[in-house]
Structures are given as C-alpha cells and as structure tokens.
Write a protein that holds these residues in place. Structure first.
Motif, PDB file in Angstrom:
ATOM      1  N   GLU A 179     -14.724   2.105   1.441  1.00 48.78           N
ATOM      2  CA  GLU A 179     -13.375   2.736   1.436  1.00 48.78           C
ATOM      3  C   GLU A 179     -12.426   1.907   2.266  1.00 48.78           C
ATOM      4  OE1 GLU A 179     -11.253   7.063   2.418  1.00 48.78           O
ATOM      5  OE2 GLU A 179     -13.281   6.649   2.805  1.00 48.78           O
ATOM      6  N   ALA A 193      -5.320   2.328   0.348  1.00 53.74           N
ATOM      7  CA  ALA A 193      -5.028   1.790  -0.927  1.00 53.74           C
ATOM      8  C   ALA A 193      -4.400   0.422  -0.857  1.00 53.74           C
ATOM      9  CB  ALA A 193      -3.817   2.784  -1.691  1.00 53.74           C
ATOM     10  N   SER A 196       0.772  -1.134  -0.026  1.00 47.50           N
ATOM     11  CA  SER A 196       0.183  -0.018   0.117  1.00 47.50           C
ATOM     12  C   SER A 196       0.888   1.261  -0.021  1.00 47.50           C
ATOM     13  CB  SER A 196      -0.932  -0.070   1.249  1.00 47.50           C
ATOM     14  OG  SER A 196      -1.428   1.232   1.172  1.00 47.50           O
ATOM     15  N   ARG A 206      -8.659  -1.125 -10.754  1.00 51.39           N
ATOM     16  CA  ARG A 206      -9.053  -2.479 -10.645  1.00 51.39           C
ATOM     17  C   ARG A 206     -10.615  -2.626 -10.993  1.00 51.39           C
ATOM     18  NH1 ARG A 206      -8.767  -6.589  -5.362  1.00 51.39           N
ATOM     19  NH2 ARG A 206      -9.759  -8.253  -6.564  1.00 51.39           N
ATOM     20  N   VAL A 239     -12.577  -0.099  -8.745  1.00 58.55           N
ATOM     21  CA  VAL A 239     -11.894   0.430  -7.613  1.00 58.55           C
ATOM     22  C   VAL A 239     -11.410   1.682  -8.085  1.00 58.55           C
ATOM     23  CG1 VAL A 239     -10.020   0.189  -5.988  1.00 58.55           C
ATOM     24  CG2 VAL A 239     -11.626  -1.863  -6.829  1.00 58.55           C
ATOM     25  N   ARG A 269      -8.974   4.453  -7.131  1.00 58.21           N
ATOM     26  CA  ARG A 269      -7.915   5.281  -6.420  1.00 58.21           C
ATOM     27  C   ARG A 269      -7.743   6.735  -6.328  1.00 58.21           C
ATOM     28  NH1 ARG A 269      -2.864   1.629  -5.745  1.00 58.21           N
ATOM     29  NH2 ARG A 269      -4.392   0.287  -4.833  1.00 58.21           N
ATOM     30  N   ASP A 297      -8.851   3.679  -1.726  1.00 59.83           N
ATOM     31  CA  ASP A 297      -9.448   3.020  -2.785  1.00 59.83           C
ATOM     32  C   ASP A 297     -10.776   2.941  -2.419  1.00 59.83           C
ATOM     33  OD1 ASP A 297      -7.066   2.278  -3.963  1.00 59.83           O
ATOM     34  OD2 ASP A 297      -7.136   0.198  -3.064  1.00 59.83           O
ATOM     35  N   TRP A 355     -14.531   1.445  -3.261  1.00 60.71           N
ATOM     36  CA  TRP A 355     -14.910   0.326  -4.173  1.00 60.71           C
ATOM     37  C   TRP A 355     -16.494   0.814  -4.561  1.00 60.71           C
ATOM     38  CZ3 TRP A 355     -12.977  -5.042  -4.425  1.00 60.71           C
ATOM     39  CH2 TRP A 355     -11.504  -5.095  -4.259  1.00 60.71           C
TER      40      TRP A 355
END
Length: 219
Positions: free
Chosen positions: A204, A207, A19, A145, A157, A159, A164, A166
């Motif tokens: 959330e 990362a 991360s 992603r 996802v 960033r 991140d 989602w």
C-alpha cells in the motif's frame, strides 16, 4: 472535505510528486488561511505547496528547521481532519474483504527487516498460495495501472480513495483497467519477477507514490 491520509513520510513530498493526497492537503491549507496559491492547489507538489505548509507550521508555532514547509509527522497529525468512524462491513454487498487472497493470511509481515530487500525491509505483506490462486480487490475502486516489472513481475494497482494497493508477482491479470468491486477477482497468484515461490506481494502506498513511500497495508 474528506480526511487526509496518514503521514506518508517526508520523502513523499518532493518537487514533481503527484498524488490526490497533495491536492487534499492544498485545499485544507486554503481552508486554514495558509494557502499561498494564485490559481488554487493542484495534485503536484510545488514550491508554493511548501510555502503554504510552512505557513501552517508557523501557525503551530514551529520555527527554524521545523517550519521548512516539509511535512513532519507531528504537524501532519495535527493537520489531518479526523476520520469518521468506519462503517460496518456489509456482509452481503462485500464492502471489503478479509484478505486479498481469499482464505490466506500473511506469511511475511510488512516492515520485516532483511538484507535481501533493497530498502533493508519488506515494503508490503506477502500471502503465500499456490500458483493460480485468485487475488481479489480488497475494496471497491479502480485498476489504474498494470504492467511487468523486473522485481515485482506482473502487477496491478488498485486505487481506493487516496491510496494505491499493489498486487505483485502475479501469474495472470484478470482486469487491467477500470472499476472493480470488493471481492472481484483481478488476478492470480504467481512467482513472476524477483520471487522465490508463488505468493502475492501486497503493498500500500499513497496514491501516486513511488517505491519507498509504502505504508502498513490496511483497508
């Protein structure tokens, strides 16, 4: 350097975790004179990171189990660089948006408890909306992603800095990779995966964080 993230939880710090939060932590440890790195800190949690953080804990006069090198909330809060005041939201440029599903509010709150959730609580915030309702980027960032998961169904996802976001249970993914701006449509509400009706599950994490590293979704 930029401010470190809010405390992501002790379970976040384990061997092999990758991360930007860990990379930023290492740089700060070096600046504090606690870094034990030979080749410089990286984004993957290692024993050297743990040794370096233990040195920081000892600097704070922690001892015993409180100086084991695994960040706890007390030491992490003192370790973080204070965040600069947030800039006002630009009305025209769309620096951030009010909701990941325009015009919709939270219908199931973050951390709501319930036996039907695998961790015993809700790991994100739900936004109920009709199938096909647009889902937008809450901040400018990059789609890093996308995929199809048994529980989350179709997901994306986004960033933004060290976190991140989602977007889960989608019916469509408009963007699957690359940079997006706040307010750009990136998908559509659906009920794919483990869902009882059309809604966006918005989560959330730090990362690169795995399931269970969730934080309160804010942007």
């Amino acid at each position: 350097m930029s401010a470190l993230a809010p405390f992501p939880g002790t379970a976040f710090f384990h061997k092999g975790q990758r991360s930007p939060v860990i990379s930023a932590m290492g740089k700060r440890l070096v600046a504090e004179g606690c870094g034990k790195y030979r080749e410089g800190p990286g984004p993957v949690w290692t024993e050297v990171d743990q040794q370096s953080y233990a040195a920081w804990q000892r600097k704070l006069k922690f001892a015993g189990a409180d100086a084991n090198g695994i960040p706890g909330k007390t030491s992490w809060d003192r370790f973080r660089v204070p965040k600069a005041p947030a800039a006002p939201t630009p009305a025209a440029s769309g620096g951030r948006v009010a909701s990941p599903v325009p015009g919709k509010g939270v219908t199931t709150a973050y951390r709501k408890k319930g036996p039907h959730w695998s961790l015993g609580y809700h790991t994100g915030a739900d936004y109920a909306a009709p199938k096909g309702a647009p889902c937008v980027a809450v901040r400018s960032g990059s789609i890093v992603r996308s995929g199809n998961d048994g529980s989350f169904g179709l997901f994306l996802v986004l960033r933004v800095g060290g976190f991140d976001f989602w977007y889960c249970h989608l019916s469509e993914r408009t963007v699957t990779r690359g940079s997006v701006k706040a307010g750009d449509k990136i998908g559509e509400v659906g009920s794919t995966g483990n869902a009882t009706g059309p809604h966006l599950h918005f989560e959330e994490r730090p990362a690169g964080g795995g399931f269970g590293s969730d934080v309160n979704p804010t942007w």
